[in-house]
Design an enzyme around this catalytic site. Structure first.
Site, short mmCIF file in Angstrom:
data_model
loop_
_atom_site.label_atom_id
_atom_site.label_comp_id
_atom_site.label_asym_id
_atom_site.label_seq_id
_atom_site.Cartn_x
_atom_site.Cartn_y
_atom_site.Cartn_z
CG ASP A 155 -2.08 0.90 1.16
OD1 ASP A 155 -2.29 1.51 0.08
OD2 ASP A 155 -2.81 1.03 2.15
CG HIS A 212 0.02 1.93 -9.22
ND1 HIS A 212 -0.20 1.58 -7.91
CD2 HIS A 212 -1.10 2.62 -9.62
CE1 HIS A 212 -1.39 2.03 -7.53
NE2 HIS A 212 -1.94 2.67 -8.54
CG LEU A 241 9.50 -17.28 -2.66
CD1 LEU A 241 9.18 -17.29 -1.18
CD2 LEU A 241 10.00 -15.89 -3.07
C1 FPP Z 1 -2.11 0.20 -3.26
O1 FPP Z 1 -1.59 1.51 -3.26
C2 FPP Z 1 -1.51 -0.57 -4.34
C3 FPP Z 1 -2.20 -1.19 -5.31
C4 FPP Z 1 -3.66 -1.21 -5.39
C5 FPP Z 1 -1.50 -1.89 -6.39
C6 FPP Z 1 -0.33 -2.69 -5.96
C7 FPP Z 1 0.47 -3.06 -7.12
C8 FPP Z 1 1.81 -3.02 -7.17
C9 FPP Z 1 2.65 -2.65 -6.04
C10 FPP Z 1 2.54 -3.42 -8.37
C11 FPP Z 1 2.15 -4.82 -8.69
C12 FPP Z 1 3.19 -5.47 -9.40
C13 FPP Z 1 3.04 -6.68 -9.92
C14 FPP Z 1 4.22 -7.34 -10.40
C15 FPP Z 1 1.74 -7.36 -10.07
P1 FPP Z 1 -2.57 2.72 -3.44
O2 FPP Z 1 -2.71 3.02 -4.87
O3 FPP Z 1 -3.88 2.43 -2.77
O4 FPP Z 1 -1.80 3.84 -2.67
P2 FPP Z 1 -2.42 5.05 -1.84
O5 FPP Z 1 -3.21 4.46 -0.70
O6 FPP Z 1 -1.23 5.81 -1.39
O7 FPP Z 1 -3.29 5.82 -2.77
#
Ligand code: FPP
Length: 253
Positions: free
Chosen positions: A33, A50, A144
């Site tokens: 997050d 992201h 893993l």
């Molecule tokens: C939450 O942060 C994150 C997500 C919903 C997406 C997570 C995805 C990745 C970290 C990349 C994935 C990579 C692969 C290889 C599948 P947010 O957008 O809710 O952040 P915020 O709360 O600060 O707005």
């Protein structure tokens, strides 16, 4: 055996953390997050967070393999994430391919096996294709196990299990009397996998957000203010070290 890893504590004091390698959690689950906030702090669009998060994924995979973690489950896209703007969803759906394009050779080198949990069929074709390629390519690796939670929701998973159970009872494949927690486990996406020992959530938020609801009954939770794109080996090491100080009683004494 223990492994020392230097890190900076309180931004100043240089210290070392000790991780006992024979007492590492077997299954680590992470709610990644804070990508949006990472980007906002830099005056960048949310998706830049992201994009950067993809590299943090590789760091944590590499560090988990090195620490001999057996299963790493990463919450990459929840069933609730479909509520986001289409442009952000489209971007998120391209990330698995981007990640694999850069890091699949390293994943192979590290003997990592890729699987997914969640409703895979409902993902866009190009996402499924890239992920399926990696699943096939890594299927014989026995290091893993990397579970990407893609289009995953804990309540949906439980409801889906109940529907399948009712169906199996209906066609006499299962009797109601035989149903117990172990059999119920077989109907979950995580069928056959150990429940998470440690669940990490980044960015200072402290909630489960529909992640591994059934499986986290006795999981240790660890929260960090670190935003996901800043997550690295040092932060994982801190989590492992703290996990090792917890006393787990599983309801006993
Ligand atoms: C939450 O942060 C994150 C997500 C919903 C997406 C997570 C995805 C990745 C970290 C990349 C994935 C990579 C692969 C290889 C599948 P947010 O957008 O809710 O952040 P915020 O709360 O600060 O707005």
């Amino acid at each position: 055996m223990s492994m020392k890893f230097p890190f900076i504590k309180n931004n100043k004091q240089k210290e070392e953390t000790d991780v006992e390698l024979d007492h590492v959690p077997e299954h680590v689950a992470i709610i990644m997050d804070g990508n949006g906030r990472w980007a906002k702090r830099r005056g960048l669009p949310r998706v830049a967070g992201h994009k950067e998060g993809v590299h943090a994924v590789n760091k944590v995979v590499r560090a988990s393999a090195k620490a001999n973690v057996k299963i790493l489950t990463l919450y990459a896209f929840s069933t609730e994430n479909w509520k986001r703007p289409k442009s952000e969803i489209d971007f998120l759906m391209k990330l698995p391919k981007e990640f694999l394009h850069i890091y699949l050779p390293e994943i192979m080198e590290n003997n990592v096996k890729i699987q997914t949990i969640g409703e895979f069929d409902a993902l866009p074709g190009h996402t499924k294709e890239a992920v399926q390629y990696a699943i096939d390519k890594t299927k014989d690796n026995d290091g893993l196990l990397l579970n990407f939670a893609l289009n995953y929701g804990g309540r949906y998973e439980i409801m889906r299990a109940i529907k399948q159970i009712l169906n199996d009872v209906d066609c006499s494949k299962l009797s109601v009397d035989a149903l117990d927690e172990n059999i119920f486990n077989n109907y979950l996406y995580t069928n056959g996998q150990k429940d998470p020992d440690l669940l990490i959530r980044t960015s200072g938020e402290q909630r489960l957000s529909n992640f591994l609801l059934w499986q986290s009954a006795y999981t240790e939770f660890w929260f960090t203010d670190t935003l996901w794109p800043d997550f690295d080996e040092k932060v994982l090491w801190q989590a492992l070290e703290e996990f090792q100080q917890r006393k787990r009683r599983f309801g006993g004494l």
